[in-house]
Scaffold this active site. Structure first.
Site, mmCIF file in Angstrom:
data_model
loop_
_atom_site.group_PDB
_atom_site.id
_atom_site.type_symbol
_atom_site.label_atom_id
_atom_site.label_comp_id
_atom_site.label_asym_id
_atom_site.label_seq_id
_atom_site.Cartn_x
_atom_site.Cartn_y
_atom_site.Cartn_z
ATOM 1 N N ASP A 63 3.661 9.448 -0.750
ATOM 2 C CA ASP A 63 2.460 8.688 -0.387
ATOM 3 C C ASP A 63 2.253 7.602 -1.425
ATOM 4 O O ASP A 63 2.412 7.850 -2.623
ATOM 5 C CB ASP A 63 1.240 9.633 -0.371
ATOM 6 C CG ASP A 63 0.282 9.309 0.761
ATOM 7 O OD1 ASP A 63 0.194 8.138 1.128
ATOM 8 O OD2 ASP A 63 -0.376 10.252 1.250
ATOM 9 N N HIS A 94 0.806 -1.229 0.000
ATOM 10 C CA HIS A 94 0.000 0.000 0.000
ATOM 11 C C HIS A 94 0.835 1.274 0.000
ATOM 12 O O HIS A 94 0.300 2.357 -0.211
ATOM 13 C CB HIS A 94 -0.926 0.002 1.222
ATOM 14 C CG HIS A 94 -2.040 -1.000 1.116
ATOM 15 N ND1 HIS A 94 -3.334 -0.650 0.808
ATOM 16 C CD2 HIS A 94 -2.050 -2.347 1.244
ATOM 17 C CE1 HIS A 94 -4.095 -1.737 0.772
ATOM 18 N NE2 HIS A 94 -3.343 -2.787 1.038
HETATM 19 P P1 ADQ Z 1 -2.953 6.134 4.761
HETATM 20 O O1 ADQ Z 1 -1.540 6.574 4.962
HETATM 21 O O2 ADQ Z 1 -3.735 5.952 5.989
HETATM 22 O O3 ADQ Z 1 -3.056 4.807 3.878
HETATM 23 P P2 ADQ Z 1 -4.835 7.532 2.854
HETATM 24 O O4 ADQ Z 1 -4.750 6.833 1.563
HETATM 25 O O5 ADQ Z 1 -5.016 9.001 2.688
HETATM 26 O O6 ADQ Z 1 -3.588 7.307 3.811
HETATM 27 O O7 ADQ Z 1 -6.070 6.959 3.638
HETATM 28 C C1 ADQ Z 1 -6.538 7.555 4.794
HETATM 29 C C2 ADQ Z 1 -7.996 7.157 4.996
HETATM 30 O O8 ADQ Z 1 -8.354 7.517 6.341
HETATM 31 C C3 ADQ Z 1 -8.922 7.890 4.052
HETATM 32 O O9 ADQ Z 1 -9.939 7.017 3.617
HETATM 33 C C4 ADQ Z 1 -9.514 9.001 4.930
HETATM 34 O O10 ADQ Z 1 -10.847 9.360 4.606
HETATM 35 C C5 ADQ Z 1 -9.480 8.367 6.306
HETATM 36 N N1 ADQ Z 1 -9.336 9.414 7.311
HETATM 37 C C6 ADQ Z 1 -8.359 10.321 7.416
HETATM 38 N N2 ADQ Z 1 -8.617 11.160 8.453
HETATM 39 C C7 ADQ Z 1 -9.770 10.759 8.988
HETATM 40 C C8 ADQ Z 1 -10.563 11.230 10.069
HETATM 41 N N3 ADQ Z 1 -10.224 12.288 10.822
HETATM 42 N N4 ADQ Z 1 -11.695 10.560 10.332
HETATM 43 C C9 ADQ Z 1 -12.057 9.489 9.599
HETATM 44 N N5 ADQ Z 1 -11.358 9.013 8.562
HETATM 45 C C10 ADQ Z 1 -10.226 9.644 8.269
HETATM 46 C C11 ADQ Z 1 -2.108 3.915 3.278
HETATM 47 C C12 ADQ Z 1 -1.076 4.551 2.340
HETATM 48 C C13 ADQ Z 1 -1.764 5.360 1.269
HETATM 49 C C14 ADQ Z 1 -2.760 4.479 0.504
HETATM 50 C C15 ADQ Z 1 -3.667 3.739 1.475
HETATM 51 C C16 ADQ Z 1 -4.528 2.715 0.748
HETATM 52 O O11 ADQ Z 1 -0.172 5.354 3.089
HETATM 53 O O12 ADQ Z 1 -0.832 5.919 0.365
HETATM 54 O O13 ADQ Z 1 -3.555 5.307 -0.336
HETATM 55 O O14 ADQ Z 1 -2.921 3.042 2.457
HETATM 56 O O15 ADQ Z 1 -3.760 1.848 -0.028
#
Ligand code: ADQ
Length: 469
Positions: A365, A157
């Site tokens: 990311d 991921h």
């Molecule tokens: P993350 O580093 O966690 O994931 P991201 O892809 O942005 O990063 O996913 C975060 C998720 O958490 C999003 O669905 C977002 O809506 C949710 N989120 C963030 N803040 C929140 C809050 N305050 N309340 C509720 N929900 C919240 C890792 C990798 C990424 C990759 C994903 C999926 O680092 O690059 O995109 O896995 O593969």
């Protein structure tokens, strides 16, 4: 159809009340499990003095959940230590932050071996096994050593860095070799796929059979980009629902006629939160006419606070926030609002929709789902503008965003200004370009594409021995 066995560090058992905000992986796999019977295996998130060697089983619908507890030492070495303090920073190009210890690495291999032992007893000959993320890279090697000959896929991921970068991590040679015990390795972007294939080719006497396929010791591994996606229509619907949550109502009320810029990230140094706040400060300095007319809301739930680098980041963010609000705020206007709670999906969707600008500027990311969620939540008649880091995997797909280098605060500040001044015709054109991609490659495309490719792999060669402990 073969049964699907998913393995991930954390397992999301559906909330019995049906409420709660499902994490990204749970949403992603819901579709896959709808079409197939399944088993989901992983860590319970709990620590026990003497964890059982057998997982605790729970059945929900057509999915069986198998949860393992860890000892406090396992948790420290495998999870906080090697996975999050050594691997995570290197994978995100932050070599200087990586803290390697032999004890942590041994713990990481030990937990993978324990998990493989428990899982091997549950796997049936026709199952498709799908392993997720950097906590579990050696799992296939351990399963192969136990005679598991199933097709095993792995999805990574987070970014896969260039060979020179991953090569700085002690143990990286073992990990590269272990990854070739998978039949299919999915990564987020073509850049990651290229980095990983080059890493294997440079490290071993491997050959490249086709653009995607590497052969090492007579075994072939396909390495390919499968950009992870979101439930686009679910997000569109959530964004259309009326605002009932307190945060949403308060934000709307406090904004008045001001424009909203939004950032939503786990509190992680890869996300570039202090850098983004400083870019916003630069924007305020360069655009004095915007003072009092724009509010930046940053939502950043705390994560991994047991890891020292995250505690230090939390202090840096608080100091940066306090300094900027103190230097630029006025009675009745606080430039940056900062909240650290987690919110349900429809609240985030509602906030994305009222924000004129979505600021997604990670330093690195894998993909970044927030970028995709922000786009999906927009009003088609009056969409906001996404400002997106060139170092987020999402930038390969979302060319309709204003693409920036997050290391250049002036460039990010200029993009904020351009976004706030962009006319409606251009905003709609850019948004449509991005929505076309998001709709075509949505979450069901992602699960189907990966599983179809995995099912189509032919097992080849004999199993190698696992990485040494
Ligand atoms: P993350 O580093 O966690 O994931 P991201 O892809 O942005 O990063 O996913 C975060 C998720 O958490 C999003 O669905 C977002 O809506 C949710 N989120 C963030 N803040 C929140 C809050 N305050 N309340 C509720 N929900 C919240 C890792 C990798 C990424 C990759 C994903 C999926 O680092 O690059 O995109 O896995 O593969």
């Amino acid at each position: 159809m073969p049964r699907l066995v998913v393995v991930s560090n954390r397992v999301a058992i559906p909330d019995p009340t049906g409420k709660g905000s499902a994490g990204g992986l749970a949403v992603a796999l819901r579709e896959a499990f709808q079409a197939r019977d399944g088993l989901w295996f992983g860590w319970s998130g709990k620590v026990a003095a003497n964890p059982s060697a057998e997982p605790k089983m729970t059945d929900k619908g057509n999915v069986r959940y198998a949860l393992m507890d860890l000892t406090a030492t396992d948790r420290q070495e495998y999870y906080s230590g090697f996975a999050n303090r050594a691997l995570w920073p290197v994978m995100h190009y932050r070599i200087g932050l990586s803290e390697f210890s032999r004890a942590d690495y041994a713990g990481y291999l030990r937990v993978n071996r324990t998990f493989a032992g428990a899982l091997a007893r549950l796997i049936r000959p026709d199952d498709l096994v799908w392993v997720h993320d950097y906590h579990l890279i050696p799992l296939a090697s351990e399963l192969r050593a136990l005679g598991v000959a199933n097709r095993i896929g792995y999805f990574h991921h987070i970014p896969w860095p260039a060979p020179e970068v991953i090569g700085t991590l002690p143990g990286s040679q073992d990990l590269l070799r272990a990854i070739t015990d998978y039949d299919l390795v999915g990564v987020q972007t073509e850049r990651d796929a290229d980095n990983l294939r080059r890493g294997i080719l440079q490290e071993f006497e491997a050959t490249q059979r086709t653009a995607d396929v590497i052969v090492l010791d007579g075994r072939q591994t396909r390495v390919k980009g499968f950009p992870i996606a979101i439930d686009v229509s679910g997000f569109e619907q959530a964004a259309r629902r009326p605002a009932t949550h307190r945060l949403l109502q308060q934000t709307v009320a406090s904004l008045g006629s001001r424009s909203l810029i939004i950032g939503v990230d786990r509190l992680d140094y890869s996300k570039g939160i202090p850098e983004r706040m400083e870019a916003f400060e630069r924007f305020l300095i360069s655009n004095p006419g915007q003072r009092g007319r724009v509010t930046y809301l940053q939502i950043a739930p705390t994560s991994r606070s047991e890891v020292p680098e995250y505690a230090s980041l939390s202090r840096t963010v608080s100091e940066t926030l306090g300094r900027i609000n103190g230097a630029h705020g006025e009675p009745g206007w606080v430039p940056i609002h900062y909240v650290t709670s987690a919110y349900p999906r429809n609240v985030l969707a509602g906030l994305y929709r009222i924000a004129r600008v979505g600021l997604v500027t990670p330093m690195r990311d894998g993909m970044n789902l927030v970028a995709k969620e922000y786009v999906a939540a927009q009003d088609p008649e009056d969409p906001g503008v996404l400002v997106l880091s060139k170092f987020a995997g999402a930038a390969e797909q979302l060319g309709g965003a204003l693409i920036v280098n997050p290391n250049d605060k002036v460039e990010v500040a200029e993009a904020m200004s351009q976004a706030l001044h962009m006319d409606r015709v251009e905003r709609i054109a850019r948004w449509r370009r991005m929505m076309d991609v998001l709709r075509r490659y949505d979450i069901s495309w992602w699960t189907d594409a990966f599983l179809k490719e995995l099912a189509g792999q032919r097992r080849s060669g004999k199993a190698r021995s696992p990485a040494p402990v």
